[in-house]
Design a protein around this motif. Structure first.
Motif, PDB file in Angstrom:
ATOM      1  N   CYS A  63      13.909   2.004 -23.105  1.00  0.00           N
ATOM      2  CA  CYS A  63      13.848   1.850 -22.795  1.00  0.00           C
ATOM      3  C   CYS A  63      12.322   2.811 -21.888  1.00  0.00           C
ATOM      4  N   THR A 117      13.366  -3.886 -15.005  1.00  0.00           N
ATOM      5  CA  THR A 117      14.035  -3.227 -14.959  1.00  0.00           C
ATOM      6  C   THR A 117      15.722  -3.707 -15.101  1.00  0.00           C
ATOM      7  N   SER A 136      20.346   0.684 -21.260  1.00  0.00           N
ATOM      8  CA  SER A 136      20.919   1.635 -20.842  1.00  0.00           C
ATOM      9  C   SER A 136      22.489   1.430 -20.699  1.00  0.00           C
ATOM     10  N   GLN A 184       7.510   7.406 -14.542  1.00  0.00           N
ATOM     11  CA  GLN A 184       8.519   7.379 -14.879  1.00  0.00           C
ATOM     12  C   GLN A 184       9.498   7.641 -13.475  1.00  0.00           C
ATOM     13  N   ARG A 211      12.517   4.725 -13.341  1.00  0.00           N
ATOM     14  CA  ARG A 211      13.535   5.234 -12.990  1.00  0.00           C
ATOM     15  C   ARG A 211      14.480   4.647 -11.601  1.00  0.00           C
ATOM     16  N   SER A 213       9.323   1.699 -20.104  1.00  0.00           N
ATOM     17  CA  SER A 213       8.767   2.371 -18.908  1.00  0.00           C
ATOM     18  C   SER A 213       6.949   2.738 -18.605  1.00  0.00           C
TER      19      SER A 213
END
Length: 500
Positions: free
Chosen positions: A186, A203, A210, A292, A296, A190
């Motif tokens: 991850c 994404t 995750s 980042q 997110r 990113s």
């Protein structure tokens, strides 16, 4: 072993030192600097307090591991104290942490080149029963060609020889390795700077990695590789940043091949960095932080879309209408309650007087009385003219009639009679009814429950509410009080406090 040699290898410098071991870069005897990295080795020396079992376990894991993407043992030797030392090939051109620090962004193809071989290597290690125990940006190294490999055996362990597929996905040690690798993946994803059409795929892959429930799937490694290669084709990893070359490539060219605009100077920044005049290191850190945060946000948006996808739009529309209706009803109720609290209604006035004048009274016998059927006729207003006994006009006269009717009700032990003295939902009615029921059950009626209208005085009047106070009888410190409220049926007893 001395300060210059270890097991026949000439020391160059220390590469790292931990609580259990020290890693030293050495060169084989007889080889010089002209040999380049061919003669370099990495020796791991253990502290005396480290158990021999721990050392042998690390040697076993590193020996059983095979492949181009794990660090292999070149030789084993013994220190002067007899303890073993491990000699590894030296092929590190830096760690993944260093690459992420030096590079402000990665291409999609570079990410595939980094992650795909590590997935395969991790699967092979688990198939041999080896759990790394530590997968991070510090334990992933690169060789001079940019190929990644795992380079840490200090936390490795052997669970069982060639475990079954069920054990591979149920064993906690293997599951922990996959969770740690997913976290590393991850972080690498990113750092990608991709076209807009690729951002959605990236994404979704980050959201899939995750998901801790996916880690236990029997096809986790296969699914991970498929989703990774769906992003594009592998590209060589650029281990060192070359800002000048990339800056030159970013400018459009003319037909003759010359740049349409002159590139900025070597020390110049671009875009908002040039406006803020930030140092290069600060600008890279800030860009990484913003990137980042953006990633997110993408994960949250993607998860929200996935959660809402199974629900039809019509259902969302109906739910929105229901929520709006509930909000409107709540607002109307709130406004109505505020208006009711601001108006001087009979109920509010009566309660205000009760709180102010009777706050020192006990919570004992309080109540209202209602007149019986015969007394009710005396309190009703005659349609032809004046009211009887002035009950609807003068509260003092009405008090005498109400108390007389109440005394008759208590004497006759009739609860139905109280209906004309006080309202059935008033505290006075409840108290008088309880007193009558107690007498019917065998108790005696208290002498303090009777009021003498001749000794009553008006202490406060507010609108259609009047508070009376009676003379204090002998042996009592607080006098009795009674609240009279006028409603549609005339004056009625709202509540009272007996002397105490």
């Amino acid at each position: 072993m001395n300060e210059n040699t270890i097991a026949g290898y000439r020391t160059i410098r220390s590469m790292g030192e931990g609580p259990r071991s020290q890693t030293i870069l050495v060169r084989a005897e007889g080889r010089g600097a002209d040999d380049g990295v061919a003669g370099l080795r990495l020796i791991k020396c253990f502290e005396p307090e480290v158990a021999a079992e721990r050392i042998l376990n690390e040697i076993e894991c590193a020996t059983r591991a095979a492949g181009d993407h794990v660090q292999s043992i070149d030789d084993l030797a013994a220190a002067p104290d007899g303890r073993p030392v491990i000699i590894f090939d030296w092929q590190s051109a830096g760690t993944l942490r260093r690459l992420m620090r030096d590079r402000t962004s990665l291409r999609v193809g570079e990410t595939i080149t980094i992650l795909a071989p590590l997935i395969t290597a991790l699967n092979q290690l688990h198939s041999e029963g080896i759990a790394l125990g530590a997968v991070s940006v510090d334990t992933v190294h690169f060789n001079s060609e940019g190929s990644p490999f795992f380079a840490e055996w200090g936390h490795a362990s052997v669970t069982e020889i060639r475990p079954t597929p069920t054990a591979l996905h149920a064993e906690n040690a293997f599951r922990e390795d996959r969770l740690q690798f997913a976290l590393v993946a991850c972080g690498v994803l990113s750092a990608i700077t991709a076209e807009r059409e690729k951002e959605g795929q990236i994404t979704e892959l980050v959201a899939w990695l995750s998901d801790t429930e996916q880690v236990g799937s029997h096809e986790w490694e296969l699914q991970c590789e498929r989703r990774l290669f769906a992003l594009g084709a592998p590209e060589p990893v650029l281990l060192t940043a070359e800002p000048d070359d990339r800056a030159a490539q970013s400018f459009p060219g003319r037909l003759d091949g010359s740049p349409a605009e002159a590139p900025l100077g070597k020390g110049a920044s671009t875009e908002w960095g040039a406006v803020l005049a930030l140092p290069a290191g600060v600008q890279r850190a800030l860009e990484g932080f913003l990137r980042q945060g953006r990633n997110r946000l993408r994960i949250v948006v993607t998860a929200a879309r996935a959660w809402c996808a199974p629900v039809r739009k019509r259902t969302w529309f109906i739910a929105a209408l229901g929520i709006a209706a509930l909000a409107l009803a709540a607002a109307i109720i709130l406004v109505s309650e505020q208006n009711a609290s601001s108006e001087p209604t009979v109920g509010v006035a009566g309660e205000t007087l009760d709180d102010e004048a009777m706050s020192s009274g006990s919570a004992g016998v309080t109540g209202e009385a209602q007149l019986g059927d015969g007394s009710a006729a005396e309190l009703e207003t005659d349609d032809s003219g004046a009211s009887q006994s002035g009950l609807d006009e003068d509260p003092v006269i009405a008090l005498a009639a109400l108390l007389a009717a109440r005394d008759d009700c208590l004497r006759d032990l009739s609860i139905e009679c109280l209906a004309a003295v006080s309202r059935s939902d008033s505290p006075a009615f409840a108290a008088d009814s309880a007193a009558i029921e107690a007498v019917l059950a065998g108790a005696e009626l208290s002498t303090d429950s009777a009021f003498d209208a001749a000794t009553a005085t008006v202490t406060q009047r507010l609108g259609d509410s009047v508070l009376f106070q009676f003379e204090t009888p002998d042996g009592k410190s607080e006098p009795a009080s009674l609240l009279l409220v006028k409603g549609e049926a005339g004056w009625r007893v709202r509540s009272y406090v007996l002397p105490h």
